[in-house]
Motif scaffolding. Structure first.
Motif, short mmCIF file in Angstrom:
data_model
loop_
_atom_site.label_atom_id
_atom_site.label_comp_id
_atom_site.label_asym_id
_atom_site.label_seq_id
_atom_site.Cartn_x
_atom_site.Cartn_y
_atom_site.Cartn_z
N ILE A 52 0.84 -1.21 0.00
CA ILE A 52 0.00 0.00 0.00
C ILE A 52 0.87 1.25 0.00
CG2 ILE A 52 -1.69 1.33 1.33
CD1 ILE A 52 -2.79 -1.36 2.35
N VAL A 53 1.91 1.27 0.84
CA VAL A 53 2.81 2.43 0.92
C VAL A 53 3.55 2.63 -0.39
CG1 VAL A 53 4.86 3.36 2.07
CG2 VAL A 53 3.05 2.28 3.43
N MET A 54 4.07 1.54 -0.98
CA MET A 54 4.82 1.65 -2.24
C MET A 54 3.94 2.20 -3.36
SD MET A 54 7.48 -1.52 -2.58
CE MET A 54 6.20 -2.76 -2.69
N VAL A 55 2.70 1.72 -3.45
CA VAL A 55 1.78 2.21 -4.50
C VAL A 55 1.48 3.69 -4.28
CG1 VAL A 55 -0.57 2.00 -5.44
CG2 VAL A 55 0.77 -0.06 -4.93
N LYS A 56 1.42 4.10 -3.02
CA LYS A 56 1.11 5.49 -2.71
C LYS A 56 2.26 6.43 -3.05
CE LYS A 56 -1.39 8.80 -0.79
NZ LYS A 56 -2.66 9.26 -1.40
N VAL A 57 3.50 6.02 -2.78
CA VAL A 57 4.63 6.95 -2.88
C VAL A 57 5.39 6.84 -4.20
CG1 VAL A 57 4.89 6.97 -0.38
CG2 VAL A 57 6.28 5.39 -1.73
N ASP A 58 5.30 5.72 -4.89
CA ASP A 58 6.07 5.53 -6.12
C ASP A 58 5.21 5.85 -7.33
OD1 ASP A 58 7.50 4.33 -8.41
OD2 ASP A 58 8.78 3.45 -6.87
N ARG A 59 5.62 6.83 -8.11
CA ARG A 59 4.83 7.27 -9.27
C ARG A 59 4.67 6.16 -10.31
NH1 ARG A 59 3.51 12.44 -10.10
NH2 ARG A 59 4.28 14.01 -8.64
N ARG A 60 5.68 5.31 -10.44
CA ARG A 60 5.59 4.24 -11.45
C ARG A 60 4.51 3.22 -11.12
NH1 ARG A 60 11.73 2.50 -11.12
NH2 ARG A 60 11.14 2.88 -8.94
N LEU A 61 4.09 3.17 -9.87
CA LEU A 61 3.06 2.22 -9.47
C LEU A 61 1.67 2.86 -9.38
CD1 LEU A 61 4.89 0.18 -6.67
CD2 LEU A 61 4.79 -0.27 -9.13
N GLN A 62 1.56 4.12 -9.74
CA GLN A 62 0.27 4.79 -9.66
C GLN A 62 -0.49 4.57 -10.97
OE1 GLN A 62 1.05 8.80 -8.33
NE2 GLN A 62 1.78 8.10 -6.35
N LYS A 63 -0.85 3.31 -11.16
CA LYS A 63 -1.60 2.85 -12.33
C LYS A 63 -2.82 2.07 -11.82
CE LYS A 63 2.74 2.11 -14.85
NZ LYS A 63 3.59 1.08 -15.51
N PRO A 64 -3.84 1.88 -12.68
CA PRO A 64 -5.04 1.14 -12.24
C PRO A 64 -4.73 -0.22 -11.63
CG PRO A 64 -5.47 2.22 -14.32
CD PRO A 64 -4.01 2.44 -14.04
N MET A 65 -3.82 -0.98 -12.25
CA MET A 65 -3.51 -2.32 -11.76
C MET A 65 -3.03 -2.27 -10.31
SD MET A 65 -0.93 -5.22 -13.33
CE MET A 65 0.56 -4.24 -13.19
N TYR A 66 -2.17 -1.31 -9.99
CA TYR A 66 -1.61 -1.23 -8.64
C TYR A 66 -2.57 -0.55 -7.67
CZ TYR A 66 2.50 -2.66 -11.18
OH TYR A 66 3.37 -3.36 -11.97
N PHE A 67 -3.45 0.31 -8.19
CA PHE A 67 -4.50 0.86 -7.34
C PHE A 67 -5.39 -0.26 -6.81
CE2 PHE A 67 -8.95 2.30 -7.05
CZ PHE A 67 -8.83 3.23 -6.02
#
Length: 316
Positions: A46-61
């Motif tokens: 949850i923290v990585m998806v929140k702080v890393d821009r590369r993971l701010q995609k629908p799949m990681y949301f």
């Protein structure tokens, strides 16, 4: 049974596992370790998806939604399980038991819905790549997430209300380590056929319905992947689905056995307990590792986060 002549039980005794003191200590330590790993692993995602821009995609949301659900799904059961492993009196108050049952199924059902949405997301990404970004906007992702939570809330509400209204006047021993509906119906008075039928219909609709939608999505996904001309392209496309498929296989395999039966009241629960441990304790631990090991973007984000933590003390 006439409710006017019924003295409702005020608490339930969770039978749990056989009380062999040495084994209980060992089981407590193992379950505690797995619980800590589960909360820490899913929290890290949850923290990585929140702080890393590369993971701010629908799949990681949707993955962060799944991780959030896993944290609370296991928390609804494991703390009470740990307490009972070290206690001679394994009791839980009536309404606490009903609340535990409701939230356990709320988070579990919502997880099925989230996994189905994740399969639809992978279908759009692989089969409709040119339209993907216009369809899966941030607003659509948020709306789909809210729908899954609302669906979980509504799906189990009626059955829980009916169980609460049952006359529990005789035995108060629940043959499980948490308040599962099946063992509770076994000790309930009155006619439980309606609740059993409703539970079976919910299981069919939620488990088989979501599984069917997931299978259909992956039929289209696999057929599209097989048409990709290069082997490297096929591997790259399939790698984005492999983690999701692994989680789906583990989760559906366990719950199909436990809940998809016409009558839970007249069944044996010994094997159910073992599979419930897999479902509520082990699977939530496996999911973060599955998504980390099988996903290059998550692994890179984790390496980046750990690298910063190592460098910061050196700078200071």
């Amino acid at each position: 049974m006439d409710l006017t002549n019924c003295t409702r039980v005020s608490e339930f005794i969770l039978l749990g596992f056989p009380h062999i003191w040495g084994m209980n200590i060992t089981l407590f330590l193992v379950v505690l370790l797995l619980y800590i790993l589960s909360v820490a692993g899913n929290g890290l995602i949850i923290v990585m998806v929140k702080v890393d821009r590369r993971l701010q995609k629908p799949m990681y949301f949707f993955l962060s939604n799944l991780s959030f659900l896993e944290m609370w799904y296991t928390t609804a059961v494991v703390p009470m399980m740990l307490t009972n492993l070290l206690s001679a009196k394994t009791t839980i108050c009536f309404y606490c038991c009903m609340a535990q049952s409701y939230f356990h199924f709320l988070f579990g059902i919502t997880e099925f819905y989230i996994l189905t949405v994740m399969s639809f997301d992978r279908y759009l990404a692989i089969c409709q790549p040119l339209r993907y970004t216009t369809i899966m906007t941030s607003n659509v992702c948020l709306q789909l997430s809210l729908v899954t939570w609302l669906g979980g809330f509504c799906t189990i509400l009626l059955q829980t209300v009916l169980v609460v209204r049952l006359p529990f006047c005789g035995s108060n021993v629940v043959n499980h380590f948490y308040c599962d509906i099946g063992p509770m119906l076994k000790i309930a008075g009155g006619d439980t056929h309606l609740i059993e039928a409703l539970g079976f219909l919910i299981a069919v609709a939620v488990i088989l319905g979501s599984l069917m939608l997931t299978v259909v999505s992956y039929i289209f996904i696999i057929s599209t992947i097989l048409r990709i001309p290069s082997a490297s392209g096929q591997r790259r496309a399939f790698s984005t689905c492999a983690s999701h498929l692994t989680v789906v296989s583990i989760l559906y395999g366990a719950v199909l056995f436990i809940y998809l039966r016409p009558s839970a009241k007249h069944s044996s629960f010994s094997l159910n307990k073992a599979i419930s441990v897999l479902n509520t304790v082990i699977t939530p631990v496996l999911n973060p590792f599955i998504y980390t090991i099988r996903n290059n973007e998550v692994k890179e984000a984790l390496r980046k986060a750990l690298g910063k933590k190592v460098q910061n003390p050196l700078i200071l």
